[in-house]
Design a protein around this motif. Structure first.
Motif, short mmCIF file in Angstrom:
data_model
loop_
_atom_site.label_atom_id
_atom_site.label_comp_id
_atom_site.label_asym_id
_atom_site.label_seq_id
_atom_site.Cartn_x
_atom_site.Cartn_y
_atom_site.Cartn_z
N ILE A 173 0.86 -1.17 0.00
CA ILE A 173 0.00 0.00 0.00
C ILE A 173 0.91 1.23 0.00
O ILE A 173 1.58 1.50 1.00
CB ILE A 173 -0.98 -0.01 1.20
CG1 ILE A 173 -1.80 1.28 1.24
CG2 ILE A 173 -0.26 -0.23 2.52
CD1 ILE A 173 -2.88 1.33 0.19
N THR A 174 0.97 1.91 -1.12
CA THR A 174 1.82 3.09 -1.22
C THR A 174 1.06 4.31 -0.71
O THR A 174 -0.13 4.47 -0.99
CB THR A 174 2.29 3.34 -2.66
OG1 THR A 174 1.15 3.41 -3.54
CG2 THR A 174 3.21 2.21 -3.13
N VAL A 175 1.74 5.17 0.03
CA VAL A 175 1.07 6.36 0.56
C VAL A 175 0.77 7.31 -0.59
O VAL A 175 1.43 7.28 -1.63
CB VAL A 175 1.94 7.07 1.63
CG1 VAL A 175 2.31 6.09 2.74
CG2 VAL A 175 3.19 7.69 1.01
N PRO A 176 -0.25 8.16 -0.44
CA PRO A 176 -0.64 9.04 -1.56
C PRO A 176 0.45 10.01 -1.99
O PRO A 176 0.55 10.34 -3.18
CB PRO A 176 -1.85 9.80 -0.99
CG PRO A 176 -2.38 8.94 0.10
CD PRO A 176 -1.19 8.25 0.69
N THR A 177 1.27 10.47 -1.06
CA THR A 177 2.29 11.48 -1.39
C THR A 177 3.59 10.82 -1.80
O THR A 177 4.18 10.06 -1.03
CB THR A 177 2.55 12.40 -0.19
OG1 THR A 177 1.32 13.03 0.21
CG2 THR A 177 3.56 13.48 -0.55
N SER A 178 4.04 11.08 -3.01
CA SER A 178 5.35 10.60 -3.47
C SER A 178 6.35 11.75 -3.34
O SER A 178 5.97 12.92 -3.37
CB SER A 178 5.28 10.11 -4.91
OG SER A 178 4.82 11.14 -5.77
N LEU A 179 7.60 11.39 -3.22
CA LEU A 179 8.66 12.38 -3.01
C LEU A 179 9.65 12.32 -4.16
O LEU A 179 10.38 11.35 -4.31
CB LEU A 179 9.38 12.12 -1.69
CG LEU A 179 8.51 12.16 -0.43
CD1 LEU A 179 9.33 11.74 0.79
CD2 LEU A 179 7.92 13.55 -0.23
N VAL A 180 9.65 13.33 -4.99
CA VAL A 180 10.62 13.44 -6.08
C VAL A 180 11.33 14.77 -5.91
O VAL A 180 10.71 15.83 -5.94
CB VAL A 180 9.94 13.37 -7.46
CG1 VAL A 180 11.00 13.44 -8.56
CG2 VAL A 180 9.12 12.11 -7.59
N ARG A 194 5.92 18.37 1.78
CA ARG A 194 5.64 17.06 1.16
C ARG A 194 6.27 15.93 1.99
O ARG A 194 5.66 14.87 2.17
CB ARG A 194 6.17 17.01 -0.27
CG ARG A 194 5.42 17.90 -1.24
CD ARG A 194 5.93 17.73 -2.68
NE ARG A 194 5.69 16.38 -3.18
CZ ARG A 194 4.54 15.98 -3.71
NH1 ARG A 194 3.53 16.82 -3.80
NH2 ARG A 194 4.40 14.75 -4.15
N VAL A 195 7.47 16.16 2.49
CA VAL A 195 8.11 15.17 3.35
C VAL A 195 7.27 14.95 4.61
O VAL A 195 7.03 13.81 5.04
CB VAL A 195 9.54 15.59 3.72
CG1 VAL A 195 10.14 14.64 4.76
CG2 VAL A 195 10.43 15.62 2.47
N ASP A 196 6.81 16.04 5.22
CA ASP A 196 5.96 15.93 6.41
C ASP A 196 4.70 15.14 6.10
O ASP A 196 4.26 14.30 6.90
CB ASP A 196 5.56 17.32 6.91
CG ASP A 196 6.74 18.07 7.52
OD1 ASP A 196 7.77 17.42 7.79
OD2 ASP A 196 6.62 19.30 7.72
N ARG A 197 4.12 15.42 4.95
CA ARG A 197 2.87 14.74 4.58
C ARG A 197 3.08 13.25 4.36
O ARG A 197 2.31 12.42 4.86
CB ARG A 197 2.30 15.40 3.32
CG ARG A 197 0.82 15.17 3.12
CD ARG A 197 0.28 16.12 2.08
NE ARG A 197 0.73 15.81 0.74
CZ ARG A 197 0.96 16.72 -0.20
NH1 ARG A 197 0.83 18.00 0.07
NH2 ARG A 197 1.34 16.35 -1.41
N ALA A 198 4.14 12.90 3.64
CA ALA A 198 4.42 11.49 3.38
C ALA A 198 4.73 10.75 4.68
O ALA A 198 4.28 9.61 4.89
CB ALA A 198 5.59 11.35 2.41
N ALA A 199 5.49 11.38 5.57
CA ALA A 199 5.83 10.76 6.86
C ALA A 199 4.58 10.54 7.70
O ALA A 199 4.41 9.49 8.34
CB ALA A 199 6.83 11.64 7.61
N THR A 200 3.67 11.52 7.69
CA THR A 200 2.42 11.39 8.45
C THR A 200 1.57 10.26 7.90
O THR A 200 0.98 9.47 8.66
CB THR A 200 1.64 12.72 8.39
OG1 THR A 200 2.43 13.76 8.96
CG2 THR A 200 0.33 12.61 9.15
#
Length: 250
Positions: A173-180, A194-200
């Protein structure tokens, strides 16, 4: 690498523990279970921008976990250290002890942060090869943050266009926010958000026990191939008298 998905314990990683946070309100009777995060770093340099992205993301997860009283430990698999083992596994099906150790870490992970450099509009071959040699059932239900580093913003769709399909096949299950990230992103506030969002998102899935629920309640609903999880995918007891007799053993 046919190992049961529910094997006991984790192998010691090739690299030392990246970070660890523990809950503040532990009691002698009932300490909270420690959640395990595995960072897969496909960067080839030391240091590398890919490794820096992965470290930044896991550091944020650990900070959030500490604030919420969730015990978390993180370990890192640096793929450059096992690159030759991955290639040997692809061409000969031989799994080295180091590669098996990495597989065991992935098997026991409650969450994964997977980061790759982007070369010629595609993910690193080393990165994709590593996930291709893992058993098909190894990562079912595991939450994953996908991250990538590129030379420019032109590659920003590579993660969503290419990597989500691979991890969907592995039934993560991949989180909605990707980090590029490109060099211009490292010090911007927008990328930090974006990092905060992906971590959350990753921590929320881990806290909710998504992986445990899927594997506990729905494991038999998935399509399995024989040997994809060391025989455990069908609940076969290979130590029974009947199975020993069928194989000519005693």
């Amino acid at each position: 690498m046919n190992v049961p998905f529910d094997g006991v314990g984790s192998a010691d990683p090739e690299s030392p523990t990246t970070a660890e946070s523990t809950a503040h309100d532990e009691t002698p009777d009932q300490a909270p279970a420690v959640k395990k995060i595995v960072v897969v770093n496909a960067g080839t340099g030391e240091p590398s921008s890919t490794g820096m992205l992965a470290d930044r993301t896991v550091a944020r997860v650990l900070t959030l976990a500490d604030k919420r009283g969730v015990a978390v430990e993180a370990r890192t698999i640096n793929l450059r250290n096992i690159a030759s083992d991955i290639m040997v596994a692809i061409t000969t099906q031989h799994v080295s002890p180091d590669l098996q150790q990495a597989s065991d870490l992935m098997r026991d992970a409650d969450g994964i942060i997977a980061a790759t450099p982007i070369y010629k509009a595609g993910a690193s071959g080393l990165f994709t090869a590593f996930f291709q040699v893992l058993d098909n059932d190894l990562l079912i239900g595991t939450p994953v943050v996908l991250g990538a580093t590129a030379g420019s913003a032109r590659h920003s769709l590579v993660v969503d266009d290419q990597l989500r399909g691979l991890f969907s096949y592995l039934r993560t299950i991949t989180v909605p926010t990707s980090l590029v990230s490109s060099p211009d992103d490292y010090n911007t506030g927008d990328f930090g958000k974006r990092v905060d969002r992906a971590a959350t998102e990753l921590l929320a899935l881990i806290e909710a026990g998504f992986r445990e629920t899927v594997r506990g309640d729905s494991w038999n609903s998935y399509q399995h191939s024989f040997g994809s999880a060391g025989g455990s995918e069908f609940g076969i007891d290979f130590d029974s008298d009947l199975m020993r007799m069928a194989t000519g053993g005693k």
